[in-house]
Scaffold this active site. Structure first.
Site, PDB file in Angstrom:
ATOM      1  N   GLN A 125      -2.195 -10.507  -8.977  1.00 37.83           N
ATOM      2  CA  GLN A 125      -2.060  -9.779  -8.063  1.00 37.83           C
ATOM      3  C   GLN A 125      -2.941 -11.213  -6.909  1.00 37.83           C
ATOM      4  O   GLN A 125      -1.728 -10.600  -5.472  1.00 37.83           O
ATOM      5  CB  GLN A 125      -3.512  -9.551  -7.992  1.00 37.83           C
ATOM      6  CG  GLN A 125      -4.089  -8.559  -6.477  1.00 37.83           C
ATOM      7  CD  GLN A 125      -3.706  -7.735  -6.451  1.00 37.83           C
ATOM      8  OE1 GLN A 125      -3.097  -6.897  -6.066  1.00 37.83           O
ATOM      9  NE2 GLN A 125      -3.163  -7.680  -4.510  1.00 37.83           N
ATOM     10  N   CYS A 155      -6.528  -5.334  -2.380  1.00 36.24           N
ATOM     11  CA  CYS A 155      -5.760  -5.314  -3.864  1.00 36.24           C
ATOM     12  C   CYS A 155      -5.125  -3.431  -4.191  1.00 36.24           C
ATOM     13  O   CYS A 155      -4.005  -3.449  -4.347  1.00 36.24           O
ATOM     14  CB  CYS A 155      -6.295  -5.822  -5.038  1.00 36.24           C
ATOM     15  SG  CYS A 155      -7.123  -5.680  -5.245  1.00 36.24           S
ATOM     16  N   ARG A 166      -2.681  -5.425 -20.226  1.00 34.71           N
ATOM     17  CA  ARG A 166      -3.833  -4.669 -18.859  1.00 34.71           C
ATOM     18  C   ARG A 166      -4.100  -3.915 -19.611  1.00 34.71           C
ATOM     19  O   ARG A 166      -3.691  -2.820 -20.420  1.00 34.71           O
ATOM     20  CB  ARG A 166      -2.502  -3.623 -17.662  1.00 34.71           C
ATOM     21  CG  ARG A 166      -4.062  -3.099 -17.144  1.00 34.71           C
ATOM     22  CD  ARG A 166      -3.902  -2.416 -15.644  1.00 34.71           C
ATOM     23  NE  ARG A 166      -3.619  -3.192 -14.960  1.00 34.71           N
ATOM     24  CZ  ARG A 166      -3.633  -2.720 -12.954  1.00 34.71           C
ATOM     25  NH1 ARG A 166      -3.982  -1.828 -12.843  1.00 34.71           N
ATOM     26  NH2 ARG A 166      -3.566  -3.729 -12.042  1.00 34.71           N
ATOM     27  N   ASP A 224     -12.757  -5.322  -2.272  1.00 35.57           N
ATOM     28  CA  ASP A 224     -12.117  -4.972  -3.496  1.00 35.57           C
ATOM     29  C   ASP A 224     -13.172  -3.594  -3.772  1.00 35.57           C
ATOM     30  O   ASP A 224     -14.219  -3.489  -3.150  1.00 35.57           O
ATOM     31  CB  ASP A 224     -11.523  -5.307  -4.339  1.00 35.57           C
ATOM     32  CG  ASP A 224     -11.260  -5.169  -6.200  1.00 35.57           C
ATOM     33  OD1 ASP A 224     -10.799  -4.393  -6.101  1.00 35.57           O
ATOM     34  OD2 ASP A 224     -11.798  -5.359  -6.815  1.00 35.57           O
ATOM     35  N   ARG A 237       3.948  -7.779  -4.790  1.00 35.06           N
ATOM     36  CA  ARG A 237       3.198  -8.061  -5.745  1.00 35.06           C
ATOM     37  C   ARG A 237       4.853  -7.932  -6.392  1.00 35.06           C
ATOM     38  O   ARG A 237       4.789  -8.625  -7.725  1.00 35.06           O
ATOM     39  CB  ARG A 237       2.599  -6.347  -6.168  1.00 35.06           C
ATOM     40  CG  ARG A 237       1.201  -6.136  -5.634  1.00 35.06           C
ATOM     41  CD  ARG A 237      -0.029  -7.584  -6.351  1.00 35.06           C
ATOM     42  NE  ARG A 237       0.117  -7.723  -7.546  1.00 35.06           N
ATOM     43  CZ  ARG A 237      -0.585  -6.418  -8.626  1.00 35.06           C
ATOM     44  NH1 ARG A 237      -0.259  -5.352  -8.289  1.00 35.06           N
ATOM     45  NH2 ARG A 237      -0.576  -7.028 -10.213  1.00 35.06           N
ATOM     46  N   HIS A 284      -7.284 -11.620 -12.537  1.00 30.95           N
ATOM     47  CA  HIS A 284      -5.902 -10.144 -12.161  1.00 30.95           C
ATOM     48  C   HIS A 284      -5.364 -10.958 -11.569  1.00 30.95           C
ATOM     49  O   HIS A 284      -5.041 -11.137 -10.437  1.00 30.95           O
ATOM     50  CB  HIS A 284      -6.792  -9.331 -10.952  1.00 30.95           C
ATOM     51  CG  HIS A 284      -5.368  -8.192 -10.707  1.00 30.95           C
ATOM     52  ND1 HIS A 284      -4.140  -8.512 -11.915  1.00 30.95           N
ATOM     53  CD2 HIS A 284      -5.264  -7.660  -9.978  1.00 30.95           C
ATOM     54  CE1 HIS A 284      -3.316  -6.824 -11.367  1.00 30.95           C
ATOM     55  NE2 HIS A 284      -4.647  -7.058 -10.115  1.00 30.95           N
TER      56      HIS A 284
HETATM   57  N1  NVA Z   1     -11.294  -4.662  -9.392  1.00 30.41           N
HETATM   58  C1  NVA Z   1     -10.630  -3.732  -9.473  1.00 30.41           C
HETATM   59  C2  NVA Z   1      -8.824  -4.167  -9.058  1.00 30.41           C
HETATM   60  C3  NVA Z   1      -7.594  -3.255  -9.221  1.00 30.41           C
HETATM   61  C4  NVA Z   1      -6.766  -3.651  -9.454  1.00 30.41           C
HETATM   62  C5  NVA Z   1     -10.276  -3.361 -10.992  1.00 30.41           C
HETATM   63  O1  NVA Z   1     -11.259  -3.725 -12.242  1.00 30.41           O
HETATM   64  O2  NVA Z   1     -10.194  -1.831 -11.067  1.00 30.41           O
HETATM   65  N1   CP Z   2      -3.823  -4.020  -7.226  1.00 27.78           N
HETATM   66  C1   CP Z   2      -3.098  -3.331  -8.460  1.00 27.78           C
HETATM   67  O1   CP Z   2      -3.230  -3.981  -9.561  1.00 27.78           O
HETATM   68  O2   CP Z   2      -2.609  -2.113  -8.327  1.00 27.78           O
HETATM   69  P1   CP Z   2      -2.839  -1.439 -10.093  1.00 27.78           P
HETATM   70  O3   CP Z   2      -4.315  -0.553 -10.201  1.00 27.78           O
HETATM   71  O4   CP Z   2      -2.125  -0.418  -8.840  1.00 27.78           O
HETATM   72  O5   CP Z   2      -1.868  -1.718 -10.189  1.00 27.78           O
END
Ligand code: NVA
Ligand code: CP
Length: 332
Positions: free
Chosen positions: A138, A272, A108, A231, A317, A135
């Site tokens: 997800q 998410c 990540r 989101d 998830r 992502h």
């Molecule tokens: N768009 C958000 C998704 C988090 C799961 C981010 O990248 O922070």
């Molecule tokens: N939805 C998601 O990816 O959550 P986290 O950022 O907590 O992993």
């Protein structure tokens, strides 16, 4: 039908066909049933799994950790200050080292290119746990949740409201295009997705009979939606953009009026997570006070309503990420 996905990486959903994604969703459901029945698995016995996190995470990290342990694997968390990735050592070098020690690697982080380099050099499956652009894991959880509520995915109307060019909006678009959903993005024009990506989605949609629509009208766009998805308005790494995004996205907040405008009593609400739906978090309190708002992308009323399936989604998830590891790495 079982597909042989051994050794495959998951960097974006476009790496997999409709049949392969359907198979991953079926496997997820089987693993979910197995977990509910209290049956422990051993398909990841002897597999060491590296979990690299440049950005923070609750769900993704825990899903990989618990998913691996449930099937007998050994997950190891490597936070941004724990390893040299891209600082004292190139990503390609780290990839070659980790690939000699681990059987699978989750990443990540920020640049999508990093996960591509890891996959190119590691020699073991690499799974994208979120980048600035995509992502994909997800979306598997989101689609499992839609299937659980509606029995299938094809021709379901999935409406994404908010920042229409972030990792979630992009991956939902590609996933919908592959799986045959009717996907609508509702966003101000400044936050519409990249034209080249929309073109790619439309090409995939030809085969699956999906439709891709983009509009800035939050009223007509939600009509007949089966699922409304939103989101955060500011993704990780863009924290300086709160003022700009709140100004742009205020008319796009998911509230009860939007739910009613779907004309569908059975519409579900998806997110998410994490979500800014009340002022109960420290961060939320600070941001809300600074910008004079009470709620952001979704109201507390919708978040806590019968329409909301966000915690089923969060649980899913784990089942879907476990399925990805089992399918690409496990001894099935
Ligand atoms: N768009 C958000 C998704 C988090 C799961 C981010 O990248 O922070
Ligand atoms: N939805 C998601 O990816 O959550 P986290 O950022 O907590 O992993």
């Amino acid at each position: 039908m079982a597909f042989n996905l051994k050794g495959r990486s998951l960097l974006t959903l476009q790496d997999f066909s409709q049949e392969e994604i359907s198979y991953l969703l079926t496997l997820s459901k089987d693993l979910k049933d197995k977990k509910r029945a209290g049956i422990k698995g051993d398909t990841l016995q002897g597999k060491n799994i590296a979990l690299i996190f440049e950005k923070p995470s609750t769900r993704t990290r825990c899903a990989f950790s618990v998913g691996a342990k449930d099937e007998g694997g050994y997950p190891e968390y490597l936070g941004k200050n724990d390893i040299q990735l891209g600082k004292k050592e190139t990503v390609a070098d780290t990839a070659r080292v980790l690939g000699r020690m681990y059987d699978g690697i989750e990443f990540r982080g920020y640049k999508h290119q990093t996960v591509e380099i890891l996959a190119e050099y590691a020699g073991v499956p690499v799974w994208n746990g979120l980048t600035d652009q995509y992502h994909p894991t997800q979306i598997l959880a989101d689609f499992l949740t839609i299937q659980e509520n509606f029995g299938g995915l094809q021709e379901r109307k999935l409406v994404y409201v908010g920042d229409g060019r972030n990792n979630m909006a992009n991956s939902l678009m590609m996933g919908s295009a592959i799986m045959g959903l009717n996907y609508t993005i509702i966003a101000p024009r400044e936050l519409w997705p990249d034209d080249a990506l929309v073109k790619k989605a439309n090409l995939l949609a030809r085969d699956s009979k999906a439709t891709i629509d983009i509009t800035d009208d939050p009223v007509s766009g939600v009509k007949d939606a089966d699922a409304i998805y939103t989101d955060v308005w500011v993704s990780m790494g863009e924290e300086e953009k709160f003022a700009e995004r709140i100004a742009l996205l205020k008319p796009y907040q998911v509230d009860m009026e939007m739910i009613v405008n779907t004309d569908n009593e059975d519409v579900i609400f998806l997110h998410c997570l994490p979500a800014y739906h009340n002022t109960e978090t420290d961060n939320g309190q600070k941001i809300f006070a600074e910008h004079g708002v009470k709620e952001m992308e979704v109201t507390d009323r919708v978040f806590e309503s019968k329409h909301s399936k966000v915690f089923d989604q969060a649980e899913n998830r784990m089942h879907t990420i476990k399925a990805v590891m089992v399918a690409t790495l496990g001894n099935q």
